[in-house]
Design a protein around this motif. Structure first.
Motif, PDB file in Angstrom:
ATOM      1  N   VAL A 144       0.883  -1.028  -0.050  1.00  0.00           N
ATOM      2  CA  VAL A 144      -0.114  -0.083   0.080  1.00  0.00           C
ATOM      3  C   VAL A 144       0.848   1.378   0.140  1.00  0.00           C
ATOM      4  CG1 VAL A 144      -1.619   1.325   1.456  1.00  0.00           C
ATOM      5  CG2 VAL A 144      -2.063  -1.088   1.036  1.00  0.00           C
ATOM      6  N   GLY A 145       1.891   1.163   0.630  1.00  0.00           N
ATOM      7  CA  GLY A 145       2.857   2.660   0.821  1.00  0.00           C
ATOM      8  C   GLY A 145       3.378   2.676  -0.355  1.00  0.00           C
ATOM      9  N   VAL A 146       4.040   1.659  -1.190  1.00  0.00           N
ATOM     10  CA  VAL A 146       4.611   1.709  -2.594  1.00  0.00           C
ATOM     11  C   VAL A 146       3.435   2.108  -3.596  1.00  0.00           C
ATOM     12  CG1 VAL A 146       5.916   0.568  -4.185  1.00  0.00           C
ATOM     13  CG2 VAL A 146       6.508   0.262  -1.959  1.00  0.00           C
ATOM     14  N   ALA A 147       2.259   1.507  -3.374  1.00  0.00           N
ATOM     15  CA  ALA A 147       1.301   2.131  -4.255  1.00  0.00           C
ATOM     16  C   ALA A 147       0.774   3.691  -4.332  1.00  0.00           C
ATOM     17  CB  ALA A 147      -0.019   1.401  -4.141  1.00  0.00           C
ATOM     18  N   LEU A 148       1.051   3.974  -3.037  1.00  0.00           N
ATOM     19  CA  LEU A 148       0.870   5.498  -2.706  1.00  0.00           C
ATOM     20  C   LEU A 148       2.099   6.351  -3.615  1.00  0.00           C
ATOM     21  CD1 LEU A 148      -0.404   5.642   0.769  1.00  0.00           C
ATOM     22  CD2 LEU A 148      -1.843   6.434  -1.448  1.00  0.00           C
ATOM     23  N   THR A 177       3.474   9.018 -10.737  1.00  0.00           N
ATOM     24  CA  THR A 177       2.856   9.040 -11.959  1.00  0.00           C
ATOM     25  C   THR A 177       2.188  10.286 -12.199  1.00  0.00           C
ATOM     26  OG1 THR A 177       2.601   6.625 -12.023  1.00  0.00           O
ATOM     27  CG2 THR A 177       1.133   7.789 -13.613  1.00  0.00           C
ATOM     28  N   LEU A 178       1.656  10.865 -11.082  1.00  0.00           N
ATOM     29  CA  LEU A 178       1.007  12.321 -11.235  1.00  0.00           C
ATOM     30  C   LEU A 178       1.780  13.294 -11.579  1.00  0.00           C
ATOM     31  CD1 LEU A 178      -1.555  12.389  -8.254  1.00  0.00           C
ATOM     32  CD2 LEU A 178      -2.003  12.324 -10.558  1.00  0.00           C
ATOM     33  N   LEU A 179       3.180  13.236 -11.016  1.00  0.00           N
ATOM     34  CA  LEU A 179       4.031  14.271 -11.187  1.00  0.00           C
ATOM     35  C   LEU A 179       4.843  13.909 -12.317  1.00  0.00           C
ATOM     36  CD1 LEU A 179       6.091  14.255  -7.640  1.00  0.00           C
ATOM     37  CD2 LEU A 179       4.517  15.933  -8.633  1.00  0.00           C
ATOM     38  N   SER A 198       5.938  -7.632  -3.497  1.00  0.00           N
ATOM     39  CA  SER A 198       5.168  -6.643  -2.925  1.00  0.00           C
ATOM     40  C   SER A 198       5.172  -5.423  -3.250  1.00  0.00           C
ATOM     41  CB  SER A 198       5.253  -6.739  -1.423  1.00  0.00           C
ATOM     42  OG  SER A 198       4.604  -5.823  -0.582  1.00  0.00           O
ATOM     43  N   VAL A 199       6.745  -4.891  -3.683  1.00  0.00           N
ATOM     44  CA  VAL A 199       6.968  -3.573  -3.748  1.00  0.00           C
ATOM     45  C   VAL A 199       6.423  -3.456  -5.338  1.00  0.00           C
ATOM     46  CG1 VAL A 199       9.011  -2.131  -4.642  1.00  0.00           C
ATOM     47  CG2 VAL A 199       8.884  -3.436  -2.271  1.00  0.00           C
ATOM     48  N   LEU A 200       6.901  -4.354  -6.324  1.00  0.00           N
ATOM     49  CA  LEU A 200       6.486  -4.504  -7.669  1.00  0.00           C
ATOM     50  C   LEU A 200       4.830  -4.432  -7.937  1.00  0.00           C
ATOM     51  CD1 LEU A 200       8.968  -6.974  -9.187  1.00  0.00           C
ATOM     52  CD2 LEU A 200       8.915  -4.275  -9.467  1.00  0.00           C
ATOM     53  N   LEU A 201       4.139  -5.089  -6.954  1.00  0.00           N
ATOM     54  CA  LEU A 201       2.803  -5.221  -6.958  1.00  0.00           C
ATOM     55  C   LEU A 201       2.159  -3.799  -6.495  1.00  0.00           C
ATOM     56  CD1 LEU A 201      -0.078  -6.221  -7.280  1.00  0.00           C
ATOM     57  CD2 LEU A 201       0.180  -7.289  -4.888  1.00  0.00           C
ATOM     58  N   GLY A 202       2.767  -3.211  -5.733  1.00  0.00           N
ATOM     59  CA  GLY A 202       2.275  -1.817  -4.982  1.00  0.00           C
ATOM     60  C   GLY A 202       2.522  -0.716  -6.113  1.00  0.00           C
ATOM     61  N   TRP A 203       3.699  -0.616  -6.524  1.00  0.00           N
ATOM     62  CA  TRP A 203       4.053   0.443  -7.570  1.00  0.00           C
ATOM     63  C   TRP A 203       3.267   0.306  -8.735  1.00  0.00           C
ATOM     64  CZ3 TRP A 203       7.071   4.474  -7.020  1.00  0.00           C
ATOM     65  CH2 TRP A 203       7.478   5.093  -8.199  1.00  0.00           C
ATOM     66  N   HIS A 204       3.086  -0.805  -9.371  1.00  0.00           N
ATOM     67  CA  HIS A 204       2.522  -0.932 -10.615  1.00  0.00           C
ATOM     68  C   HIS A 204       1.015  -0.908 -10.374  1.00  0.00           C
ATOM     69  CE1 HIS A 204       6.182  -2.124 -11.980  1.00  0.00           C
ATOM     70  NE2 HIS A 204       5.867  -1.524 -13.007  1.00  0.00           N
ATOM     71  N   ALA A 205       0.391  -0.976  -9.182  1.00  0.00           N
ATOM     72  CA  ALA A 205      -1.057  -0.965  -8.948  1.00  0.00           C
ATOM     73  C   ALA A 205      -1.339   0.512  -8.683  1.00  0.00           C
ATOM     74  CB  ALA A 205      -1.324  -1.541  -7.494  1.00  0.00           C
ATOM     75  N   GLY A 206      -0.156   1.276  -8.206  1.00  0.00           N
ATOM     76  CA  GLY A 206      -0.324   2.737  -8.046  1.00  0.00           C
ATOM     77  C   GLY A 206      -0.442   3.372  -9.525  1.00  0.00           C
ATOM     78  N   ILE A 207       0.413   3.013 -10.294  1.00  0.00           N
ATOM     79  CA  ILE A 207       0.364   3.438 -11.838  1.00  0.00           C
ATOM     80  C   ILE A 207      -0.715   2.925 -12.322  1.00  0.00           C
ATOM     81  CG2 ILE A 207       1.556   3.355 -13.776  1.00  0.00           C
ATOM     82  CD1 ILE A 207       3.972   3.164 -12.214  1.00  0.00           C
TER      83      ILE A 207
END
Length: 174
Positions: A14-18, A24-26, A91-100
């Motif tokens: 969740v933290g990495v998703a945020l 991605t916004l930036l 977990s890191v890859l899932l979070g990062w790409h879920a946020g994107i």
């Protein structure tokens, strides 16, 4: 070595998703490309998953008594470390790409090419597979307590001042 806490994996994801969402916004705001890994990363993730599974099955077969040959304890320890690393990395890859993916999803109707969205979804799926395989192989490396050891070893550990940890990994010296 302590077992992985699934709640910790969730917090990391969740933290990495945020972080991925805001990155991605930036990057979109300033005209940079979306920070998503290329699809060739799935090949690397697949190799890691297959290697982890193969080593985990070797440990599982030895643990269940289907192998008569002694298992190298260093290999078993490496398998456990690889499984835990696989789960954390997934977990890191899932979070990062879920946020994107969540950021790209809000722009779905505005874009003509949704390739980045599908790419982020595929990488998040690969991360999920890594988490699952890491947790499963970690369970393969757990040694069940012996029938006669449950009572005897607990008393010895309590006398030393070290209560028996639940889910402890051990070396079976047959």
């Amino acid at each position: 070595m302590k077992p992985i806490n699934p709640w910790l994996l969730l917090v990391i994801g969740v933290g990495v998703a945020l972080a991925g969402y805001f990155a991605t916004l930036l990057t979109t705001r300033y005209g940079f490309s979306t920070p998503v890994l290329p699809l060739t990363g799935l090949v690397t993730m697949g190799v890691i998953v297959v290697l982890t599974l193969v080593l985990g099955v070797r440990v599982l077969r030895w643990r269940n008594g289907k192998k008569k040959k002694m298992l190298n304890p260093i290999l078993a320890a490496w398998t456990l470390v690889l499984a835990q690393a696989c789960a954390y990395t997934g977990s890191v890859l899932l979070g990062w790409h879920a946020g994107i993916f969540l950021d790209q999803l809000r722009l779905w109707n505005l874009r003509s090419a949704q390739g980045v969205t599908w790419q982020a979804l595929a990488m998040a799926g690969g991360g999920l597979i890594m988490v699952v395989v890491g947790l499963v192989v970690e369970r393969f490396c757990r040694i069940p307590p012996e029938d006669g050891d449950a009572e005897g070893s607990q008393g010895v550990r309590e006398k030393r001042g070290k209560p028996e940890a639940e889910g402890e990994y051990a070396y079976r010296g047959d």
